[in-house]
Design a protein around this motif. Structure first.
Motif, PDB file in Angstrom:
ATOM      1  N   ARG A 150       0.791  -1.152   0.060  1.00 24.78           N
ATOM      2  CA  ARG A 150       0.008  -0.001  -0.051  1.00 24.78           C
ATOM      3  C   ARG A 150       0.734   1.402   0.051  1.00 24.78           C
ATOM      4  NH1 ARG A 150      -2.641   0.671   4.569  1.00 24.78           N
ATOM      5  NH2 ARG A 150      -3.911   2.047   3.906  1.00 24.78           N
ATOM      6  N   SER A 151       2.142   0.928   0.196  1.00 22.16           N
ATOM      7  CA  SER A 151       3.045   2.349   0.153  1.00 22.16           C
ATOM      8  C   SER A 151       2.805   3.367   1.420  1.00 22.16           C
ATOM      9  CB  SER A 151       3.132   3.002  -1.136  1.00 22.16           C
ATOM     10  OG  SER A 151       3.768   2.171  -1.944  1.00 22.16           O
ATOM     11  N   SER A 152       2.234   2.611   2.568  1.00 20.04           N
ATOM     12  CA  SER A 152       1.716   3.481   3.554  1.00 20.04           C
ATOM     13  C   SER A 152       1.808   2.515   4.689  1.00 20.04           C
ATOM     14  CB  SER A 152       0.071   3.830   3.229  1.00 20.04           C
ATOM     15  OG  SER A 152      -0.427   4.610   4.265  1.00 20.04           O
ATOM     16  N   GLY A 153       2.121   2.999   5.802  1.00 20.38           N
ATOM     17  CA  GLY A 153       1.980   2.432   7.291  1.00 20.38           C
ATOM     18  C   GLY A 153       3.054   2.898   7.991  1.00 20.38           C
ATOM     19  N   HIS A 154       2.904   2.591   9.371  1.00 23.59           N
ATOM     20  CA  HIS A 154       3.719   3.032  10.485  1.00 23.59           C
ATOM     21  C   HIS A 154       4.040   2.101  11.499  1.00 23.59           C
ATOM     22  CE1 HIS A 154       4.859   7.108  13.073  1.00 23.59           C
ATOM     23  NE2 HIS A 154       5.582   6.244  13.115  1.00 23.59           N
ATOM     24  N   ILE A 155       5.329   1.504  11.673  1.00 21.49           N
ATOM     25  CA  ILE A 155       5.605   0.628  12.750  1.00 21.49           C
ATOM     26  C   ILE A 155       6.178   1.558  13.960  1.00 21.49           C
ATOM     27  CG2 ILE A 155       7.379  -1.122  13.587  1.00 21.49           C
ATOM     28  CD1 ILE A 155       7.023  -1.870  10.189  1.00 21.49           C
ATOM     29  N   ILE A 156       5.724   1.213  15.083  1.00 25.47           N
ATOM     30  CA  ILE A 156       6.358   1.992  16.201  1.00 25.47           C
ATOM     31  C   ILE A 156       6.504   1.232  17.289  1.00 25.47           C
ATOM     32  CG2 ILE A 156       5.696   3.753  18.317  1.00 25.47           C
ATOM     33  CD1 ILE A 156       3.477   4.813  16.431  1.00 25.47           C
ATOM     34  N   THR A 163      16.349   1.389  13.948  1.00 27.85           N
ATOM     35  CA  THR A 163      17.315   2.249  13.335  1.00 27.85           C
ATOM     36  C   THR A 163      17.410   1.672  11.536  1.00 27.85           C
ATOM     37  OG1 THR A 163      18.339   2.870  15.221  1.00 27.85           O
ATOM     38  CG2 THR A 163      19.444   3.458  13.141  1.00 27.85           C
ATOM     39  N   GLY A 164      17.873   0.220  11.619  1.00 25.98           N
ATOM     40  CA  GLY A 164      18.067  -0.438  10.555  1.00 25.98           C
ATOM     41  C   GLY A 164      16.593  -0.305   9.514  1.00 25.98           C
ATOM     42  N   LEU A 165      15.688  -0.665  10.165  1.00 27.41           N
ATOM     43  CA  LEU A 165      14.407  -0.891   9.545  1.00 27.41           C
ATOM     44  C   LEU A 165      14.114   0.322   8.721  1.00 27.41           C
ATOM     45  CD1 LEU A 165      12.231  -2.652   8.596  1.00 27.41           C
ATOM     46  CD2 LEU A 165      10.890  -1.993  10.823  1.00 27.41           C
ATOM     47  N   GLU A 166      14.102   1.649   9.530  1.00 20.59           N
ATOM     48  CA  GLU A 166      14.068   2.937   8.980  1.00 20.59           C
ATOM     49  C   GLU A 166      14.785   3.128   7.751  1.00 20.59           C
ATOM     50  OE1 GLU A 166      14.701   6.826   8.076  1.00 20.59           O
ATOM     51  OE2 GLU A 166      16.316   5.937   9.085  1.00 20.59           O
ATOM     52  N   LYS A 167      16.019   2.767   7.718  1.00 20.24           N
ATOM     53  CA  LYS A 167      16.963   2.802   6.444  1.00 20.24           C
ATOM     54  C   LYS A 167      16.433   1.986   5.392  1.00 20.24           C
ATOM     55  CE  LYS A 167      21.106   4.512   9.124  1.00 20.24           C
ATOM     56  NZ  LYS A 167      20.386   4.793  10.107  1.00 20.24           N
ATOM     57  N   GLU A 168      16.116   0.792   5.793  1.00 17.67           N
ATOM     58  CA  GLU A 168      15.442   0.001   4.581  1.00 17.67           C
ATOM     59  C   GLU A 168      14.314   0.281   4.067  1.00 17.67           C
ATOM     60  OE1 GLU A 168      15.259  -4.499   5.712  1.00 17.67           O
ATOM     61  OE2 GLU A 168      16.402  -4.347   7.334  1.00 17.67           O
ATOM     62  N   LEU A 169      13.539   1.154   4.686  1.00 11.75           N
ATOM     63  CA  LEU A 169      12.197   1.423   4.275  1.00 11.75           C
ATOM     64  C   LEU A 169      12.271   2.989   3.740  1.00 11.75           C
ATOM     65  CD1 LEU A 169       9.756  -0.337   7.179  1.00 11.75           C
ATOM     66  CD2 LEU A 169      10.426  -1.019   4.760  1.00 11.75           C
ATOM     67  N   ALA A 170      13.168   3.347   3.547  1.00  8.49           N
ATOM     68  CA  ALA A 170      13.387   4.814   3.144  1.00  8.49           C
ATOM     69  C   ALA A 170      12.702   4.900   1.693  1.00  8.49           C
ATOM     70  CB  ALA A 170      14.848   5.409   2.924  1.00  8.49           C
ATOM     71  N   ARG A 171      11.873   5.967   1.388  1.00 10.32           N
ATOM     72  CA  ARG A 171      11.114   6.152   0.252  1.00 10.32           C
ATOM     73  C   ARG A 171      10.350   5.145  -0.188  1.00 10.32           C
ATOM     74  NH1 ARG A 171      16.485   7.606  -0.121  1.00 10.32           N
ATOM     75  NH2 ARG A 171      16.814   9.978  -0.593  1.00 10.32           N
ATOM     76  N   ARG A 193       6.635   4.362   7.531  1.00 10.44           N
ATOM     77  CA  ARG A 193       7.473   4.842   8.439  1.00 10.44           C
ATOM     78  C   ARG A 193       7.988   3.990   9.705  1.00 10.44           C
ATOM     79  NH1 ARG A 193       3.847  10.145   9.739  1.00 10.44           N
ATOM     80  NH2 ARG A 193       2.136   8.718   9.942  1.00 10.44           N
ATOM     81  N   VAL A 194       8.864   4.607  10.410  1.00 11.95           N
ATOM     82  CA  VAL A 194       9.355   3.657  11.704  1.00 11.95           C
ATOM     83  C   VAL A 194       9.792   4.505  12.810  1.00 11.95           C
ATOM     84  CG1 VAL A 194      10.935   2.026  12.603  1.00 11.95           C
ATOM     85  CG2 VAL A 194      10.475   1.817  10.282  1.00 11.95           C
ATOM     86  N   THR A 195       9.076   4.269  14.007  1.00  8.70           N
ATOM     87  CA  THR A 195       9.598   5.252  15.286  1.00  8.70           C
ATOM     88  C   THR A 195       9.785   4.248  16.189  1.00  8.70           C
ATOM     89  OG1 THR A 195       7.839   7.031  14.386  1.00  8.70           O
ATOM     90  CG2 THR A 195       8.625   6.934  16.972  1.00  8.70           C
ATOM     91  N   ASN A 196      10.864   4.692  16.893  1.00 10.51           N
ATOM     92  CA  ASN A 196      11.279   4.157  17.930  1.00 10.51           C
ATOM     93  C   ASN A 196      11.226   4.966  19.209  1.00 10.51           C
ATOM     94  OD1 ASN A 196      13.455   1.823  19.126  1.00 10.51           O
ATOM     95  ND2 ASN A 196      14.026   3.531  20.070  1.00 10.51           N
ATOM     96  N   ILE A 197      10.588   4.730  20.325  1.00  4.28           N
ATOM     97  CA  ILE A 197      10.110   5.229  21.649  1.00  4.28           C
ATOM     98  C   ILE A 197      10.856   4.533  22.730  1.00  4.28           C
ATOM     99  CG2 ILE A 197       8.389   5.987  22.977  1.00  4.28           C
ATOM    100  CD1 ILE A 197       6.527   6.318  20.841  1.00  4.28           C
ATOM    101  N   SER A 198      11.765   5.269  23.420  1.00  7.08           N
ATOM    102  CA  SER A 198      12.260   4.776  24.756  1.00  7.08           C
ATOM    103  C   SER A 198      11.750   5.475  25.775  1.00  7.08           C
ATOM    104  CB  SER A 198      13.883   5.077  24.178  1.00  7.08           C
ATOM    105  OG  SER A 198      14.200   4.304  23.365  1.00  7.08           O
ATOM    106  N   ASP A 252       1.826  12.469   6.562  1.00  5.52           N
ATOM    107  CA  ASP A 252       2.754  11.297   5.835  1.00  5.52           C
ATOM    108  C   ASP A 252       4.246  11.329   5.319  1.00  5.52           C
ATOM    109  OD1 ASP A 252       0.296   9.745   6.287  1.00  5.52           O
ATOM    110  OD2 ASP A 252      -0.314   9.784   4.262  1.00  5.52           O
ATOM    111  N   TYR A 253       4.534  12.670   5.182  1.00  3.89           N
ATOM    112  CA  TYR A 253       5.846  12.838   4.692  1.00  3.89           C
ATOM    113  C   TYR A 253       6.827  13.109   5.762  1.00  3.89           C
ATOM    114  CZ  TYR A 253       4.719  17.921   5.406  1.00  3.89           C
ATOM    115  OH  TYR A 253       4.278  19.060   6.052  1.00  3.89           O
ATOM    116  N   VAL A 254       6.213  13.015   7.287  1.00  3.21           N
ATOM    117  CA  VAL A 254       7.003  13.183   8.324  1.00  3.21           C
ATOM    118  C   VAL A 254       7.436  12.009   9.059  1.00  3.21           C
ATOM    119  CG1 VAL A 254       7.238  14.436  10.448  1.00  3.21           C
ATOM    120  CG2 VAL A 254       6.326  15.640   8.346  1.00  3.21           C
TER     121      VAL A 254
END
Length: 235
Positions: free
Chosen positions: A133-139, A168-176, A180-185, A223-225
């Protein structure tokens, strides 16, 4: 305009603590929530409460995050109920005896299975359809223990360092790709998990709702952020 209205989120470890708070927060923003945890009764109570709120729909799915087939079924049930998954919150975690000297191998294995393998199973199950879908967010909910190691946190910190590395790695894998990928600590949060831990201090603990607000902040961006990293600590 509410960026989250009508979206669907899966929240793991949703039966208590941070996961429960995230589910309520997202539902309050109009997000349909799929609640995953091992305690079916607690999930059903939460689903009933959210459905009565009237702002969104909730579905409870008993899930063992250490079981790959269980996690795949979780995603399938979410899609059957709500068509697709927009947000996947990897929150389920274990904080057990974490010193190497303790020799509590079974407790280490539990943390590795839930904190690392469970996160990977969740991503593996939901990612293909997000990419389609070229859309989604993994947190991913990590921990400040993934930033700092104490003499009492060795193995637990290792699992949370792993979550940060995956993020961190997944965010790079999924660029463009549109995903999206967010890590919350989080720092120490007042939950049943932290109450059972010997790793506490004299500072006022964070509330679970504080972490839920961080999830909502990241998820509500256009979506672009892509908000990659959030650290939340007590003052």
């Amino acid at each position: 305009m509410n960026e989250l209205q009508g979206k669907t989120a899966i929240i793991t470890g949703a039966s208590s603590g941070i996961g429960l708070a995230i589910a309520k927060e997202l539902a309050g923003e109009g997000v349909n929530v799929v609640l995953a945890a091992r305690r079916a009764e607690k999930l059903e109570e939460l689903a009933s409460e959210i459905n009565q709120m009237g702002t969104a729909k909730a579905l409870a799915v008993q899930t063992d995050m250490t079981n790959k087939a269980d996690v795949e079924q979780l995603v399938q049930k979410a899609k059957a109920a709500f068509e697709h998954v927009d947000i996947f919150v990897n929150n389920a975690g274990q904080m057990l005896s974490a010193t190497v000297r303790s020799g509590k191998v079974e407790e280490w294995e539990q943390m590795i299975d839930v904190n690392i393998k469970g996160v990977l199973y969740g991503i593996h199950a939901v990612l293909p359809s997000m990419l389609d879908r070229s859309s989604g967010h993994i947190i991913n909910i990590a921990s400040v223990s993934g930033l700092e190691v104490t003499k009492m946190s060795t193995v637990y910190s290792a699992t949370k360092y792993a979550v940060r590395a995956i993020s961190t790695g997944l965010e790079k894998e999924l660029a463009r790709t549109g995903v999206r990928v967010t890590n919350i600590s989080p720092g120490m949060v007042d939950t049943p998990l932290s109450s059972a831990s010997s790793r506490s201090n004299d500072r006022k603990k964070l509330e679970a709702a504080d972490i839920a607000k961080a999830v909502t902040y990241a998820a509500a961006q256009p979506d672009y952020v892509n908000v990659n990293e959030i650290t939340v600590r007590p003052v």
